[in-house]
Design an enzyme around this catalytic site. Structure first.
Site, short mmCIF file in Angstrom:
data_model
loop_
_atom_site.label_atom_id
_atom_site.label_comp_id
_atom_site.label_asym_id
_atom_site.label_seq_id
_atom_site.Cartn_x
_atom_site.Cartn_y
_atom_site.Cartn_z
N ASN A 161 0.83 -1.21 0.00
CA ASN A 161 0.00 0.00 0.00
C ASN A 161 0.86 1.25 0.00
O ASN A 161 1.27 1.73 1.06
CB ASN A 161 -0.92 0.01 1.23
CG ASN A 161 -2.31 -0.48 0.90
OD1 ASN A 161 -3.06 0.20 0.21
ND2 ASN A 161 -2.63 -1.66 1.39
N ARG A 211 14.12 34.82 -28.46
CA ARG A 211 13.88 35.92 -27.54
C ARG A 211 13.16 35.48 -26.26
O ARG A 211 13.42 36.00 -25.17
CB ARG A 211 13.05 37.00 -28.25
CG ARG A 211 12.93 38.28 -27.50
CD ARG A 211 12.00 39.31 -28.10
NE ARG A 211 11.50 39.03 -29.42
CZ ARG A 211 10.32 39.49 -29.87
NH1 ARG A 211 9.56 40.21 -29.08
NH2 ARG A 211 9.92 39.22 -31.09
#
Length: 514
Positions: free
Chosen positions: A199, A288
């Site tokens: 689990n 850019r």
């Protein structure tokens, strides 16, 4: 990796711990505080096992069978049966580092003293890791609902001396043979231990931690590739100024802009076209806006790192032994927090590769490359240059776009509608691993392309940082010339990125690159 031994206590692992054990084979040791906490919670479970009242996971069945009381003589069979039935994976085996990461994190949860396992169970799990015994875990089987059930069950199966494993040499063998060779006794599980071993979100979390490690370096490689492209395509570094970056105060953007400034400082190529004679008003977005895109990836990484650190701190089991001795059912095993982070990263990876591929394409288009030959070919028409390398980057991009589709929205109910909403975190993690590999190759193609463009700008020379990387790449990939077999060159650059050698070359030339 400097860590050779990782100590597990009741506190969390670090991401460095996970990488050291999973990828570099570091040993693990349970400290005394962890062993005492484990023994304390086991005593709580042992008391409840004697109770005539049913307790989930201790004296009952599991999932939709949680209301079925199991008598004491059948409980050992129940625990072993849980592991055998849940070890139901299919498909190819996943990577050793993934299995070791999920095992380490399951062991760390045991060390918190919240799961109720016996000390011998945790110690045997540590012994598997230290003997480099890796259970075979399959690609499919986890829905990320009660954690990574099937992957963890395959690991637990090896503790029982059952199922296939690989040994320290990587050879496929049986768990029984590997345990015997390592002097590890197979376990017979007792109440609660089966659940405690399966689990957890350990598989998806392990893959998240490994991806964070790799992507932290790859986003800096992306800055480096962008700097080489800006320079080789006769772009400007003025847009990366610190005061401009501060106008939009995202920390990732500021860091990427700083890297570009460091890499392009005093570039003779950039200096050659600055001033009134330069007619270009603005560079294309892929040049850019590199800090804005790369920076957003950095900020996404920080969000995912926060999720990972919280999950590394967690003690996930169901039921869980609380600090005041209660044994309580809960839903902490649900993988949604990790799954969302994994899916978010896959989106960021795809976009980082996308802007890189667009820069690569600009190098090859004579109409946009500011004087470079078509496809960077030696004799255009006779030679194809790097034309098809860009095709490869484009093909990788198409795959990365598909991998960016989220897994975490695709819940498929299971266990007779008891587990009616699942996270698909394991699937999100598996596709992110493929995406990271694809990004690495896309960046390798840009680096290779930009290095050739820089060579073609001679006699102009690049900046110190970009020149150092170009020169390093020339130790494994030749410069401009007639057409040649390109696949090995792409592979060489990608491997150099993976090993860290490309970044090392840059950092040796320009300290401060982050």
């Amino acid at each position: 990796m400097s860590l050779t031994t990782v100590e597990l206590g009741i506190g969390p692992l670090s991401t460095e711990d996970v990488v050291a054990v999973a990828r570099h084979g570091a040993r693990v040791e349970l400290n005394q505080a962890a062993l005492e906490a484990i023994a304390h919670s086991r005593a709580v479970i042992a008391d409840l096992a004697e109770d005539v009242e049913p307790h989930y996971g201790i004296s009952t069945g599991f999932g939709a069978l949680a209301t079925t009381f199991i008598p004491l003589p059948a409980r050992a069979q129940l625990q072993a049966g849980l592991i055998r039935s849940h070890a139901a994976g299919a498909g190819p085996a996943v990577e050793t580092e993934v299995v070791r990461a999920l095992m380490l994190q399951r062991l760390s949860t045991m060390a918190t003293g919240r799961t109720g396992v016996r000390p011998i169970t945790a110690q045997s799990y540590a012994a598997l890791l230290n003997a480099q015994i890796t259970p075979v875990v399959h690609e499919y089987g986890s829905l990320g609902c009660s954690g990574d059930l099937a992957p963890l069950a395959h690991c637990a199966l090896a503790l029982l001396g059952e199922g296939p494993v690989t040994d320290a040499s990587g050879a496929l063998t049986t768990a029984a043979e590997a345990l015997a060779a390592a002097g590890i006794e197979p376990l017979q599980l007792v109440e609660k231990e089966g659940l405690a071993l399966i689990n957890g979100t350990d598989g998806m979390l392990g893959m998240l931690v490994l991806a964070l490690h790799d992507l932290t370096e790859l986003v800096t490689v992306a800055d480096l590739a962008a700097a080489m492209s800006v320079e080789a395509l006769m772009g400007t570094d003025a847009v990366f100024a610190a005061d401009l970056a501060r106008l939009r105060p995202h920390p990732g953007q500021q860091q990427s802009a700083a890297n570009l400034r460091i890499l392009l400082e005093n570039s003779p190529i950039i200096d050659s076209h600055q001033g009134p004679a330069c007619t270009r008003v603005q560079d294309a977005y892929s040049l850019r806006c590199a800090p804005q895109v790369h920076g957003a990836v950095r900020d996404t990484l920080e969000h995912a790192r926060l999720v990972a650190l919280r999950e590394l701190t967690a003690a996930i089991d169901n039921p869980v032994v609380t600090h005041d001795g209660r044994v309580e059912s809960n839903g902490n095993f649900h993988g949604a927090p990790v799954a969302y982070a994994l899916d978010f990263l896959a989106i960021a990876v795809a976009d980082l590769a996308s802007i890189s591929e667009r820069r690569t394409d600009r190098h090859l288009d004579a109409k946009r490359s500011d004087g470079l030959p078509p496809f960077l070919a030696e004799t255009p028409g006779v030679d194809s240059g790097l034309m098809i390398a860009q095709y490869t980057a484009a093909g990788l991009m198409a795959e990365l776009k598909r991998l960016a589709a989220p897994a975490s929205v695709d819940s498929i109910p299971s266990s007779a509608m008891q587990e009616d909403h699942v996270s698909m975190g394991w699937h999100a993690a598996r596709k992110l691993r493929r995406a990271v590999d694809g990004l690495r190759d896309v960046l390798a193609i840009e680096l290779m392309t930009a290095a050739r463009s820089l060579d073609l700008r001679a006699p102009l020379q690049p900046a110190a940082g970009t020149a150092a990387v170009r020169d390093f790449l020339r130790t494994g990939v030749a410069g401009p010339g007639p057409d040649r077999f390109l696949a090995p060159e792409i592979g060489w650059v990608s491997a150099a990125v993976r090993s860290g050698a490309v970044l090392e070359a840059a950092r040796n030339a320009v300290p401060g690159l982050d």
